[in-house]
Design a protein around this motif. Sequence first.
Motif, PDB file in Angstrom:
ATOM      1  N   SER A 241      20.557 -10.264   8.900  1.00 42.07           N
ATOM      2  CA  SER A 241      21.103 -10.623   7.589  1.00 42.07           C
ATOM      3  C   SER A 241      22.622 -10.757   7.563  1.00 42.07           C
ATOM      4  O   SER A 241      23.179 -11.199   6.560  1.00 42.07           O
ATOM      5  CB  SER A 241      20.690  -9.578   6.552  1.00 42.07           C
ATOM      6  OG  SER A 241      21.208  -8.307   6.894  1.00 42.07           O
ATOM      7  N   SER A 242      23.304 -10.394   8.661  1.00 38.50           N
ATOM      8  CA  SER A 242      24.768 -10.424   8.596  1.00 38.50           C
ATOM      9  C   SER A 242      25.431 -11.081   9.802  1.00 38.50           C
ATOM     10  O   SER A 242      26.275 -11.953   9.633  1.00 38.50           O
ATOM     11  CB  SER A 242      25.317  -9.001   8.431  1.00 38.50           C
ATOM     12  OG  SER A 242      24.930  -8.185   9.515  1.00 38.50           O
ATOM     13  N   GLY A 284      27.747 -17.251  13.234  1.00 34.44           N
ATOM     14  CA  GLY A 284      28.274 -17.594  11.922  1.00 34.44           C
ATOM     15  C   GLY A 284      29.597 -18.338  12.038  1.00 34.44           C
ATOM     16  O   GLY A 284      30.405 -18.071  12.925  1.00 34.44           O
ATOM     17  N   TRP A 293      28.361 -20.735   7.006  1.00 36.55           N
ATOM     18  CA  TRP A 293      27.061 -20.123   7.213  1.00 36.55           C
ATOM     19  C   TRP A 293      27.203 -18.836   8.017  1.00 36.55           C
ATOM     20  O   TRP A 293      28.104 -18.713   8.848  1.00 36.55           O
ATOM     21  CB  TRP A 293      26.141 -21.093   7.949  1.00 36.55           C
ATOM     22  CG  TRP A 293      25.861 -22.331   7.163  1.00 36.55           C
ATOM     23  CD1 TRP A 293      26.590 -23.490   7.178  1.00 36.55           C
ATOM     24  CD2 TRP A 293      24.810 -22.529   6.220  1.00 36.55           C
ATOM     25  NE1 TRP A 293      26.045 -24.403   6.310  1.00 36.55           N
ATOM     26  CE2 TRP A 293      24.950 -23.840   5.705  1.00 36.55           C
ATOM     27  CE3 TRP A 293      23.757 -21.737   5.763  1.00 36.55           C
ATOM     28  CZ2 TRP A 293      24.076 -24.363   4.759  1.00 36.55           C
ATOM     29  CZ3 TRP A 293      22.882 -22.265   4.822  1.00 36.55           C
ATOM     30  CH2 TRP A 293      23.048 -23.560   4.331  1.00 36.55           C
ATOM     31  N   ARG A 315      22.017 -18.467   6.757  1.00 36.83           N
ATOM     32  CA  ARG A 315      22.240 -18.002   5.384  1.00 36.83           C
ATOM     33  C   ARG A 315      23.612 -18.476   4.897  1.00 36.83           C
ATOM     34  O   ARG A 315      24.600 -18.362   5.639  1.00 36.83           O
ATOM     35  CB  ARG A 315      22.179 -16.472   5.328  1.00 36.83           C
ATOM     36  CG  ARG A 315      20.843 -15.918   5.789  1.00 36.83           C
ATOM     37  CD  ARG A 315      20.890 -14.401   5.953  1.00 36.83           C
ATOM     38  NE  ARG A 315      19.664 -13.900   6.540  1.00 36.83           N
ATOM     39  CZ  ARG A 315      18.583 -13.512   5.854  1.00 36.83           C
ATOM     40  NH1 ARG A 315      18.613 -13.552   4.532  1.00 36.83           N
ATOM     41  NH2 ARG A 315      17.508 -13.086   6.461  1.00 36.83           N
ATOM     42  N   GLU A 317      27.135 -18.309   3.162  1.00 34.78           N
ATOM     43  CA  GLU A 317      28.042 -17.170   3.046  1.00 34.78           C
ATOM     44  C   GLU A 317      28.131 -16.647   1.613  1.00 34.78           C
ATOM     45  O   GLU A 317      28.284 -15.448   1.394  1.00 34.78           O
ATOM     46  CB  GLU A 317      29.434 -17.562   3.561  1.00 34.78           C
ATOM     47  CG  GLU A 317      30.417 -16.416   3.693  1.00 34.78           C
ATOM     48  CD  GLU A 317      31.167 -16.123   2.395  1.00 34.78           C
ATOM     49  OE1 GLU A 317      31.691 -15.004   2.256  1.00 34.78           O
ATOM     50  OE2 GLU A 317      31.208 -17.025   1.516  1.00 34.78           O
ATOM     51  N   THR A 320      23.758 -14.313   0.863  1.00 31.31           N
ATOM     52  CA  THR A 320      22.945 -14.243   2.078  1.00 31.31           C
ATOM     53  C   THR A 320      21.492 -13.875   1.806  1.00 31.31           C
ATOM     54  O   THR A 320      20.722 -13.686   2.747  1.00 31.31           O
ATOM     55  CB  THR A 320      23.554 -13.241   3.072  1.00 31.31           C
ATOM     56  OG1 THR A 320      23.660 -11.953   2.451  1.00 31.31           O
ATOM     57  CG2 THR A 320      24.931 -13.708   3.528  1.00 31.31           C
ATOM     58  N   GLN A 374      31.207 -14.189  10.694  1.00 32.05           N
ATOM     59  CA  GLN A 374      31.675 -15.562  10.609  1.00 32.05           C
ATOM     60  C   GLN A 374      32.974 -15.786  11.380  1.00 32.05           C
ATOM     61  O   GLN A 374      33.897 -14.974  11.328  1.00 32.05           O
ATOM     62  CB  GLN A 374      31.886 -15.906   9.138  1.00 32.05           C
ATOM     63  CG  GLN A 374      31.608 -17.326   8.777  1.00 32.05           C
ATOM     64  CD  GLN A 374      31.728 -17.548   7.282  1.00 32.05           C
ATOM     65  OE1 GLN A 374      32.571 -16.958   6.605  1.00 32.05           O
ATOM     66  NE2 GLN A 374      30.894 -18.413   6.745  1.00 32.05           N
TER      67      GLN A 374
END
Length: 459
Positions: A241-242, A284, A293, A315, A317, A320, A374
């Motif tokens: 998820s990150s 990312g 993203w 996802r 930014e 998310t 990212q």
Amino acid sequence: MNISKKEAVTVTYPVEPPDTRLFDTANNNNESAWTTTNTHDPSVIKTEDGTYYVVSTDVKVGGPAQAGIMVRKSKDLIHWQWVGRVFDGVPKEAYEWTKGPTLWAPDVAKFGDRYYLYYASSTFGSNQSFIGLATASSMEGPWTDEGEVIKTGLGDKQNAIDPNIVRDADGNPWFVYGSFFSGIHILPLDPSTGKLKESGPGTLVAARSTAQESGAVEGPYIVYNPQFKKYYLFASYDSLSSDYNVRVGRADSITGPYVDYNGRNLADTEYEAQFDIGTKILGGYRFGEDPGWVAPGHNSVLQDGDDYYILHHARPEQDTNWMYLHVRKILWTEDGWPVVSPERYAGEKVQVIPKKEIAGEWETVEQLTMIDGQVESESLKLLPSGKIGLEDSGDTWTFDGDHTVTLHLNSDGNGETSVKVMLLPSWDWELNRPTLVFTGLNDAGVAWWGKKLDSSDKP
């Protein structure tokens, strides 16, 4: 790739693809509008009639997900259409073992005239997990549940989720699986049944030290490239998820060992810098002022004739909780490493690029292995003279006359770094126009992306 310069009089850029409407809450309950929305852990197959099908994990933004494995289709990898689900709920045998309310991370293969779909059932953080099999004569069903392929329990070291079916150079099928816990394993598959030839856990091909903060290596996908006579293991690292990111290792044998660009074994859990194992090809990113993203990963790979594509979820930014299907073209370096386009696929083809189209203002993204989350783009100016930045700069660029540029960077005083990248006429999804991009690796195996900003000479 051999490209005739005589045939490439002009460069052909993709036409505008369909708009991906983000955060479409009005259609949260309208599945027919879920073209790329709510796609997680996509796996792709191309059928004999030229249709591409993607199967994916049960997810939904804004409410509980309906169980059953989502199915979508496309004729061009650009325009996607909702098909339906494989099952109406979780199969009984899987649910009784795991109590998982949804199904995860499917993969699909074809043996003879039937499709074999492998699905996973589990709950977060547990390895009380189950991989089952369903078969059908059509990708649009109806599907018949064939029950267990492999399952794991709380006393096991491995985790029976994230199945992948791969054929070796001789056409023999193999079964790959695993997430977290002891890592990724592979063992032979019986094509007559679609189930295992021998009991697990199989040969370990990738793992991470439990001392690693997230400890994640999952979503395995192996492909064989006959040009280089190598097997390539794609896997996703870190938090889904990150800071999810895709890394690659390659091997001469399907059972490994799989090593990265710098020769590090993907199964080496003793190496001190665990973050530095695996050739990171996708993470990312953000180009310019666009939000960009995060957490791209859990990919599949499509070999379509001479072309290769990576399909993964990502996802936005800004929020998310949402997830979308991305398709990107894969190019191969001359020494046999896959690199992916910085832009989503819109129909682009590798072509000879006139040198006059290269000079100008660019944004670049360097996919360093130690960066979580990212990566923000940086400016790069390629001057017509072959200099980078300023005319008196020590940094230069050269062009092979076809579609490959080499950046020679030595202005930092630490010796020259060479970055060899391949050019691709693409669609700029951030600025909604055609533009030139590049992708490649530097001489340390770090992936570099670039996107040209000034596009006044484009159609």
